[in-house]
Design a protein around this motif. Structure first.
Motif, short mmCIF file in Angstrom:
data_model
loop_
_atom_site.label_atom_id
_atom_site.label_comp_id
_atom_site.label_asym_id
_atom_site.label_seq_id
_atom_site.Cartn_x
_atom_site.Cartn_y
_atom_site.Cartn_z
N LEU A 35 0.83 -1.20 0.00
CA LEU A 35 0.00 0.00 0.00
C LEU A 35 0.86 1.25 0.00
CD1 LEU A 35 -2.79 -1.00 2.56
CD2 LEU A 35 -2.85 -1.13 0.06
N TYR A 36 1.96 1.20 0.73
CA TYR A 36 2.90 2.32 0.73
C TYR A 36 3.60 2.44 -0.62
CZ TYR A 36 7.43 4.57 1.46
OH TYR A 36 8.55 5.33 1.32
N LEU A 37 3.95 1.30 -1.21
CA LEU A 37 4.67 1.33 -2.48
C LEU A 37 3.82 1.90 -3.62
CD1 LEU A 37 6.61 -2.06 -2.30
CD2 LEU A 37 7.45 0.24 -1.82
N ILE A 38 2.50 1.79 -3.49
CA ILE A 38 1.63 2.43 -4.47
C ILE A 38 1.86 3.94 -4.48
CG2 ILE A 38 -0.78 2.94 -5.06
CD1 ILE A 38 -1.57 0.25 -3.96
N LEU A 39 2.05 4.50 -3.29
CA LEU A 39 2.19 5.95 -3.16
C LEU A 39 3.51 6.47 -3.73
CD1 LEU A 39 0.84 6.33 0.50
CD2 LEU A 39 -0.43 6.60 -1.65
N VAL A 40 4.52 5.60 -3.83
CA VAL A 40 5.83 6.04 -4.35
C VAL A 40 6.14 5.37 -5.69
CG1 VAL A 40 6.79 6.60 -2.08
CG2 VAL A 40 6.97 4.26 -2.94
N VAL A 99 14.21 -6.37 -5.77
CA VAL A 99 13.33 -7.29 -6.49
C VAL A 99 11.89 -7.12 -6.03
CG1 VAL A 99 12.79 -9.73 -6.89
CG2 VAL A 99 15.16 -8.95 -6.94
N TYR A 100 11.69 -6.95 -4.72
CA TYR A 100 10.33 -6.81 -4.20
C TYR A 100 9.67 -5.53 -4.72
CZ TYR A 100 6.44 -6.71 -0.91
OH TYR A 100 5.19 -6.68 -0.36
N ILE A 101 10.40 -4.42 -4.65
CA ILE A 101 9.83 -3.15 -5.12
C ILE A 101 9.54 -3.20 -6.62
CG2 ILE A 101 10.35 -0.69 -5.46
CD1 ILE A 101 11.98 -0.93 -2.80
N TRP A 102 10.47 -3.78 -7.39
CA TRP A 102 10.24 -3.90 -8.83
C TRP A 102 9.01 -4.75 -9.09
CZ3 TRP A 102 9.69 -7.94 -12.15
CH2 TRP A 102 9.66 -7.61 -13.50
#
Length: 312
Positions: A35-40, A99-102
């Motif tokens: 959910l946080y990674l959607i914002l960035v 890898v996770y963020i990608w």
């Protein structure tokens, strides 16, 4: 002359602190991290990992100062073996983050979730092969079922299997090495962040000189990037505490909480379809988790029965 009995040391009077609360806290934070990674999402993965490292170190240093652990950090820096292990763990966690963020930014939410479902299997195998931890018959059955689930991905999700396996093995090896190195959770994380600082600063500077830095232009996005340091340091600190206090095999199977949250987010927030091979793999791994947890519960219940005093 009267004999006096020396008081028992504190460690004998009170049980060792449990790693369960720290493990649960870390896995809940990691579960909701997409959910946080959607914002960035506007920040490229390489640059975002670099900023995570840059902003993790100041937070770690602040907590070290509050807890008065400068001596432990200094002792770690003088310990050549510990520094060598922490250099490896720092590299492993950086690869894991990237890898996770990608994967999340590319929409491969289920591949990321499967990676952390596979991770318990990796933890169990590493705990058995390296730490000499013993598995019961039911636990071996759970490992076998999980292995079948992974094999199913070879037929129907081969293009994303590398994501799942990289996440599982990088984090599994990270946890194993952190468990074996005699360094406290916070000092170790601080040193890991310091080891990665120069490469991370170089990556951030390169993005600033070529494509333009994502940090410093939009105040809201910049604040979210800084928040990445908090969301990096706190759960890793909790995980390192749990890894030092718990059986590595048991810790691995508590970890199912995070990928379950990610799985639910994939179905709801991300609205991603499940392929047949992924469905089969999830079912097999969930069954493996159920068998393993059943075994843990059964043995804990039997142990309580043995300790129960017998009425006379």
């Amino acid at each position: 002359m009267n004999e006096t009995t020396a008081p028992a040391p504190p460690s004998a009077l009170s049980p060792a602190p449990s790693g369960l609360p720290a493990a649960l806290g870390a896995y809940v934070i990691w579960g909701f991290l997409p959910l946080y990674l959607i914002l960035v999402k506007a920040v490229p993965p390489f640059e975002f990992v670099a900023w995570r490292i840059v902003w993790t170190l100041p937070l770690c240093l602040g907590i070290v100062a509050m807890r008065g652990q400068w001596g432990e950090v200094a002792a770690t820096l003088r310990n050549g073996r510990a520094m060598g292990v922490l250099a490896i763990t720092a590299t492993l966690i950086a690869v894991n983050w990237l890898v996770y963020i990608w994967a999340i930014q590319a929409g491969e939410v289920f591949a990321a979730s499967l990676g952390y479902y596979i991770n318990p299997l990796v933890n169990v195998l590493l705990g058995t092969a390296v730490l000499g931890e013993k598995l019961t018959r039911r636990q071996w059955i759970a490992v076998g079922i999980a292995g079948v689930g992974i094999a199913m991905l070879l037929g129907g999700a081969l293009t994303t299997l590398w994501i799942s396996l990289t996440l599982a093995f990088s984090f599994g090896t990270y946890g194993l090495l952190r468990k074996r190195v005699d360094v406290g959770a916070l000092p170790g994380l601080t040193v890991e962040s310091a080891i990665l600082l120069l490469p991370a600063a170089g990556v951030a500077a390169w993005y600033g000189a070529t494509a333009g830095s994502s940090f410093g232009h939009d105040p809201a996005l910049s604040l979210l990037i800084v928040l990445g340091g908090v969301l990096t340091a706190i759960p890793l600190w909790m995980f390192a505490i749990a890894a030092r206090r718990m059986s590595y095999s048991t810790l691995g199977f508590i970890q199912f909480l995070a990928p379950t949250i990610v799985f639910v987010l994939g179905l709801t927030v991300f609205d991603k379809p499940l392929h047949p091979a992924e469905i089969a793999a999830f079912v097999a791994i969930w069954l493996a988790i159920a068998v393993f947890v059943w075994d843990l519960w059964s043995r804990a219940r039997a142990a309580r029965a043995v300790r129960r005093p017998v009425a006379t």
